[in-house]
Design a protein around this motif. Structure first.
Motif, PDB file in Angstrom:
ATOM      1  N   ALA A 104      -7.205  -0.812   4.805  1.00 48.87           N
ATOM      2  CA  ALA A 104      -5.779  -1.253   5.238  1.00 48.87           C
ATOM      3  C   ALA A 104      -4.989  -0.020   5.185  1.00 48.87           C
ATOM      4  N   PHE A 105      -3.849   0.060   5.940  1.00 47.91           N
ATOM      5  CA  PHE A 105      -2.899   1.353   5.978  1.00 47.91           C
ATOM      6  C   PHE A 105      -2.338   1.556   4.471  1.00 47.91           C
ATOM      7  N   LYS A 106      -2.378   0.580   3.542  1.00 49.82           N
ATOM      8  CA  LYS A 106      -1.715   0.618   2.149  1.00 49.82           C
ATOM      9  C   LYS A 106      -2.544   2.062   1.544  1.00 49.82           C
ATOM     10  N   GLY A 134      -2.486  -9.667  -2.415  1.00 48.76           N
ATOM     11  CA  GLY A 134      -3.745  -9.288  -1.535  1.00 48.76           C
ATOM     12  C   GLY A 134      -4.051  -8.036  -1.648  1.00 48.76           C
ATOM     13  N   ASP A 135      -3.650  -7.106  -0.334  1.00 49.69           N
ATOM     14  CA  ASP A 135      -3.974  -5.880  -0.118  1.00 49.69           C
ATOM     15  C   ASP A 135      -3.465  -4.727  -0.931  1.00 49.69           C
ATOM     16  N   THR A 136      -2.205  -5.029  -1.587  1.00 58.26           N
ATOM     17  CA  THR A 136      -1.605  -3.652  -2.292  1.00 58.26           C
ATOM     18  C   THR A 136      -2.502  -3.541  -3.592  1.00 58.26           C
ATOM     19  N   VAL A 244       4.955  -1.956  15.624  1.00 53.88           N
ATOM     20  CA  VAL A 244       4.488  -2.126  14.339  1.00 53.88           C
ATOM     21  C   VAL A 244       4.558  -3.309  13.715  1.00 53.88           C
ATOM     22  N   PRO A 245       3.309  -3.922  13.088  1.00 47.99           N
ATOM     23  CA  PRO A 245       2.740  -5.197  12.638  1.00 47.99           C
ATOM     24  C   PRO A 245       4.081  -5.106  11.267  1.00 47.99           C
ATOM     25  N   SER A 246       4.691  -5.941  10.759  1.00 49.14           N
ATOM     26  CA  SER A 246       5.802  -5.779   9.751  1.00 49.14           C
ATOM     27  C   SER A 246       6.115  -6.817   8.814  1.00 49.14           C
ATOM     28  N   GLY A 247       6.236  -6.669   7.789  1.00 50.41           N
ATOM     29  CA  GLY A 247       6.472  -7.702   6.726  1.00 50.41           C
ATOM     30  C   GLY A 247       7.425  -7.399   5.907  1.00 50.41           C
ATOM     31  N   ASN A 248       7.487  -6.357   4.937  1.00 53.58           N
ATOM     32  CA  ASN A 248       8.378  -5.930   3.964  1.00 53.58           C
ATOM     33  C   ASN A 248       8.983  -4.692   4.710  1.00 53.58           C
ATOM     34  N   LEU A 249       8.863  -4.217   5.997  1.00 47.20           N
ATOM     35  CA  LEU A 249       9.331  -3.079   6.630  1.00 47.20           C
ATOM     36  C   LEU A 249       9.117  -1.760   6.268  1.00 47.20           C
ATOM     37  N   GLY A 250       8.179  -1.370   5.401  1.00 48.71           N
ATOM     38  CA  GLY A 250       8.021  -0.045   5.056  1.00 48.71           C
ATOM     39  C   GLY A 250       7.155   0.685   5.887  1.00 48.71           C
ATOM     40  N   ASN A 251       6.394   0.067   6.749  1.00 53.12           N
ATOM     41  CA  ASN A 251       5.843   1.096   7.585  1.00 53.12           C
ATOM     42  C   ASN A 251       6.709   1.244   8.737  1.00 53.12           C
ATOM     43  N   VAL A 252       7.521   0.336   9.278  1.00 51.82           N
ATOM     44  CA  VAL A 252       8.314   0.576  10.356  1.00 51.82           C
ATOM     45  C   VAL A 252       9.432   1.607   9.973  1.00 51.82           C
ATOM     46  N   SER A 298      -1.313 -12.831   6.740  1.00 45.56           N
ATOM     47  CA  SER A 298      -0.763 -13.123   5.294  1.00 45.56           C
ATOM     48  C   SER A 298      -0.147 -12.082   4.699  1.00 45.56           C
ATOM     49  N   ALA A 299      -0.502 -10.678   4.856  1.00 45.69           N
ATOM     50  CA  ALA A 299       0.126  -9.516   4.244  1.00 45.69           C
ATOM     51  C   ALA A 299       1.563  -9.530   4.938  1.00 45.69           C
ATOM     52  N   MET A 300       1.852 -10.120   5.867  1.00 38.98           N
ATOM     53  CA  MET A 300       3.307  -9.979   6.419  1.00 38.98           C
ATOM     54  C   MET A 300       4.247 -11.065   6.115  1.00 38.98           C
ATOM     55  N   ASP A 301       3.636 -12.112   5.108  1.00 41.23           N
ATOM     56  CA  ASP A 301       4.464 -13.319   4.866  1.00 41.23           C
ATOM     57  C   ASP A 301       5.516 -13.103   3.858  1.00 41.23           C
ATOM     58  N   PRO A 352      -5.598 -10.054  12.194  1.00 42.67           N
ATOM     59  CA  PRO A 352      -4.379 -10.868  12.465  1.00 42.67           C
ATOM     60  C   PRO A 352      -3.009 -10.153  12.586  1.00 42.67           C
ATOM     61  N   HIS A 353      -2.660  -9.176  11.563  1.00 42.92           N
ATOM     62  CA  HIS A 353      -1.761  -8.195  11.454  1.00 42.92           C
ATOM     63  C   HIS A 353      -1.162  -7.651  12.973  1.00 42.92           C
ATOM     64  N   THR A 354      -2.705  -6.946  13.131  1.00 45.68           N
ATOM     65  CA  THR A 354      -2.669  -6.134  14.560  1.00 45.68           C
ATOM     66  C   THR A 354      -2.246  -6.893  15.508  1.00 45.68           C
ATOM     67  N   ALA A 378      -2.449  -0.474  14.194  1.00 45.82           N
ATOM     68  CA  ALA A 378      -3.588  -1.321  13.704  1.00 45.82           C
ATOM     69  C   ALA A 378      -3.565  -1.174  12.169  1.00 45.82           C
ATOM     70  N   THR A 379      -3.111  -2.160  11.363  1.00 48.39           N
ATOM     71  CA  THR A 379      -2.799  -2.056   9.935  1.00 48.39           C
ATOM     72  C   THR A 379      -4.005  -2.421   8.810  1.00 48.39           C
ATOM     73  N   ALA A 380      -4.846  -3.092   9.520  1.00 50.59           N
ATOM     74  CA  ALA A 380      -6.078  -3.461   8.570  1.00 50.59           C
ATOM     75  C   ALA A 380      -7.439  -3.799   9.453  1.00 50.59           C
ATOM     76  N   HIS A 381      -8.647  -3.483   8.982  1.00 44.83           N
ATOM     77  CA  HIS A 381      -9.829  -3.890   9.684  1.00 44.83           C
ATOM     78  C   HIS A 381     -10.072  -5.325   9.632  1.00 44.83           C
TER      79      HIS A 381
HETATM   80  C1  PLP Z   1       1.329  -4.690   3.940  1.00 48.48           C
HETATM   81  C2  PLP Z   1       0.857  -4.887   5.272  1.00 48.48           C
HETATM   82  C3  PLP Z   1       1.633  -5.211   6.665  1.00 48.48           C
HETATM   83  C4  PLP Z   1       3.050  -5.176   6.425  1.00 48.48           C
HETATM   84  O1  PLP Z   1       3.579  -3.632   6.209  1.00 48.48           O
HETATM   85  P1  PLP Z   1       5.104  -3.603   5.800  1.00 48.48           P
HETATM   86  O2  PLP Z   1       5.320  -2.123   5.405  1.00 48.48           O
HETATM   87  O3  PLP Z   1       4.976  -4.436   4.331  1.00 48.48           O
HETATM   88  O4  PLP Z   1       5.896  -4.087   6.881  1.00 48.48           O
HETATM   89  C5  PLP Z   1       0.866  -5.387   7.866  1.00 48.48           C
HETATM   90  N1  PLP Z   1      -0.285  -5.392   7.852  1.00 48.48           N
HETATM   91  C6  PLP Z   1      -1.136  -5.416   6.789  1.00 48.48           C
HETATM   92  C7  PLP Z   1      -2.720  -5.344   6.849  1.00 48.48           C
HETATM   93  C8  PLP Z   1      -0.527  -5.092   5.399  1.00 48.48           C
HETATM   94  O5  PLP Z   1      -1.391  -5.124   4.441  1.00 48.48           O
END
Ligand code: PLP
Length: 428
Positions: A104-106, A134-136, A244-252, A298-301, A352-354, A378-381
Motif C-alpha cells: 500500500a502507498f503507506k 489496518g494498513d498504517t 486521488v483516493p482519499s480518507g485523511n487527505l494526506g496523499n492529496v 475501509s482505509a478511507m473510512d 476498493p480504494h483505487t 492506485a493506493t493498494a494491491h
Molecule cells: C490510507 C489509505 C488511503 C487514504 O489516504 P489518505 O492519505 O488518508 O487520504 C487510501 N487508500 C489506501 C489503500 C490507504 O491505505
C-alpha cells in the motif's frame, strides 16, 4: 527551512525539519507546514530514478537541518521499490503506489520516516506508538523493524481488522510489539493520546508518533507526483489531471504541494467513499464533521480528516481551493461496479480504494476527459482486499511475493484492555 503549526501560527513556528518530524503533531494540536513552498529547479530533469528525484526535490525542505547531509542516503534506503506509471488507454494512466513491502502507498511515508528517525540525533532512544485500523500499522512495523534504538508499539482493535491485515500487524517480533486492544479503533487512538499527554510516561519512553499527520510522512509522498508529472511532461493549461483516493487527505495534500512547487499537475479530483464530510465541504464550503461509516474502501473510512487543516492553510479562501480541487463520492455499489468494469474492459483488477478513483473518472464529462491526460492513483494491491474483490470478479487475485513472505512468519501479539495503566505497565 522552518516549520509552523496550522493552529497557533504566531507562537509555534521556527522548527527545523527534524524537530517537526520528531514531534509529529504540534503541541497545540495543529499540523506542521513549511514556511515556504520551494519552487522546482531545472536540476530535476536529469533525475529519472525516484530515489534521485526525491533527494534533489526534497532538499529545500531540509535546508539548515542536520538531516540534509544524509537525505540522499535516506531516499535511497526508503524508495527501493518500483513506482510504475502504466497506461490503460490513450490518455489514461495509473500511478501504481503498491509495490512496496506491505503493498500500500503507506510504505513511502513510513519508510522515509523510519530512515529519518534512525539518523536523527535529537533523541537517544524512542518508542514509536501507533494506533491502526489496518494498513498504517503494517507499513510502520515493516519500515522500523530492526532499526537500532527504536521500539515500535502497535495498537489495533481486536477482531476488527481483516485477516490479512491482522497477520501483517502481528508477524514481526524483535523491536516491534503488537497489542490487540479490546475495543474499537477509537479506543486505540484515545490510548495513544492519553499516553502522549502523560508527560512522565512520554519522557521515560521517548514516545514519538508515526501517524499520517507527521510531516515526515507527508513530504516523501510529494515525490511520486513529481515523477508522474515529469514522465507525462505537459506543463501549462493541458497539464495532466490527478484522481486521488482519499480518507485523511494526506496523499492529496502531497499532490497539491507538488503542484504548488511547479510540477505539471492540472486539476486534482479527490475520490471519496460514502463518508460525506469532504465532498460536502467542497460543494458547500461548510465543514460538518461526523462519525465515520464503514465501507468497502475501509482505509478511507474517516469522518474528520486531519489534513483538511493543511489544505485550507495552503489555499487562502474556499474559492481558491475549489479552483484546483473537487471531490466525488462513491457508494459501495459504485465501488463494486468500478472493479467489475475495469476487469471486463482492461483486464486489470484494482483494490476498493483505487476503485473510487475509477468511479470519479467515469463521472467526468467526455469533453473534460479528452482535454488532457489523466492519472488515477492506485493506493493498494487488490490482493490485500481479496475478500471484497474476488467475489466481484469471480476469480482469485494472486498475492504479491512480499505479502506472501509475511504470511509465512509466526504470529505474536498480546491482548490489552483499553486502559492507560495497562498499556503503561505492558510497555514500560
Ligand atoms: C490510507 C489509505 C488511503 C487514504 O489516504 P489518505 O492519505 O488518508 O487520504 C487510501 N487508500 C489506501 C489503500 C490507504 O491505505
Amino acid at each position: 527551512m522552518q516549520y509552523y503549526s496550522t493552529r497557533d501560527q504566531q507562537k509555534i513556528r521556527g522548527l527545523l525539519a527534524s524537530e517537526a518530524i520528531e514531534q509529529g503533531a504540534a503541541p497545540d494540536g495543529g499540523l506542521y507546514l513549511p514556511e515556504e513552498i520551494p519552487r522546482l529547479a531545472g536540476a530535476l530533469e536529469g533525475a529519472t530514478r525516484i530515489a534521485e528525484l526525491a533527494a534533489i526535490s526534497l532538499m529545500p525542505f531540509f535546508a539548515d537541518d542536520s538531516l540534509a547531509a544524509q537525505l540522499s542516503d535516506v531516499t535511497h534506503e526508503a524508495f527501493d521499490f518500483p513506482v510504475p506509471l502504466t497506461r490503460l488507454e490513450e490518455q489514461l494512466h495509473v500511478l501504481e503506489l503498491f509495490h512496496g513491502p506491505t503493498a500500500a502507498f503507506k510504505d513511502f511515508g513510513a519508510r522515509f520516516l523510519a530512515s529519518c528517525m534512525q539518523r536523527s540525533v535529537l533523541q537517544k532512544r524512542r518508542t514509536v506508538l501507533v494506533a491502526t485500523s489496518g494498513d498504517t500499522g503494517g507499513a510502520v512495523a515493516s519500515a522500523f523493524i530492526d532499526k537500532p534504538g527504536i521500539d515500535v508499539v502497535i495498537l489495533f482493535p481486536d477482531g476488527r481488522v481483516s485477516p490479512l491485515q491482522a497477520r501483517q500487524l502481528t508477524c514481526w517480533g524483535a523491536n516491534v510489539r503488537s497489542f490487540a486492544v479490546q475495543g474499537s479503533f477509537d479506543d486505540c487512538q484515545r490510548l495513544v493520546k492519553e499516553a502522549f499527554a502523560n508527560r512522565d510516561l512520554a519522557a521515560s519512553l521517548g514516545l514519538t508518533s508515526a501517524n499520517s499527520i507527521n510531516v515526515g510522512r507527508l513530504l516523501p509522498q510529494i515525490v511520486y507526483y513529481l515523477l508522474a508529472a515529469q514522465k507525462l511532461g505537459r506543463p501549462g493549461e493541458r497539464a495532466p489531471g490527478f484522481v486521488v483516493p482519499s480518507g485523511n487527505l494526506g496523499n492529496v495534500t502531497a499532490c497539491v504541494l507538488a503542484k504548488l512547487m511547479g510540477a505539471a499537475i492540472g486539476p486534482v479530483i479527490l475520490a471519496c467513499n460514502a463518508n460525506q464530510t469532504v465532498p460536502e465541504f467542497f460543494a458547500t464550503g461548510v465543514l460538518s464533521v461526523r462519525e465515520s461509516v464503514a465501507t468497502l474502501a475501509s482505509a478511507m473510512d474517516v469522518g474528520d480528516p486531519s489534513n483538511l487543516e493543511r489544505l485550507r492553510q495552503l489555499f487562502a479562501g474556499h474559492e481558491n481551493l475549489q479552483a484546483t480541487i473537487s471531490a466525488v463520492s462513491a457508494s459501495d455499489e459504485q465501488i463494486g461496479t468500478a472493479i467489475r468494469d475495469s476487469n471486463a474492459r482492461w483486464g486489470r483488477v484494482w483494490c476498493p480504494h483505487t476503485a473510487t478513483a475509477l468511479h470519479a473518472l467515469a463521472r467526468l464529462p467526455a469533453e473534460r476527459l479528452k482535454e488532457r491526460e489523466w492519472v488515477l492513483v492506485a493506493t493498494a494491491h487488490a490482493a490485500k482486499f481479496a475478500e471484497v474483490v474476488e467475489p466481484l470478479i469471480g476469480a482469485r487475485v494472486a498475492l504479491p511475493a512480499a505479502l506472501e513472505a509475511l504470511l509465512e512468519r509466526p504470529v505474536e501479539y498480546q491482548q490489552l484492555r483499553p486502559r492507560l495503566s495497562d498499556l503503561a505497565s505492558a510497555i514500560s
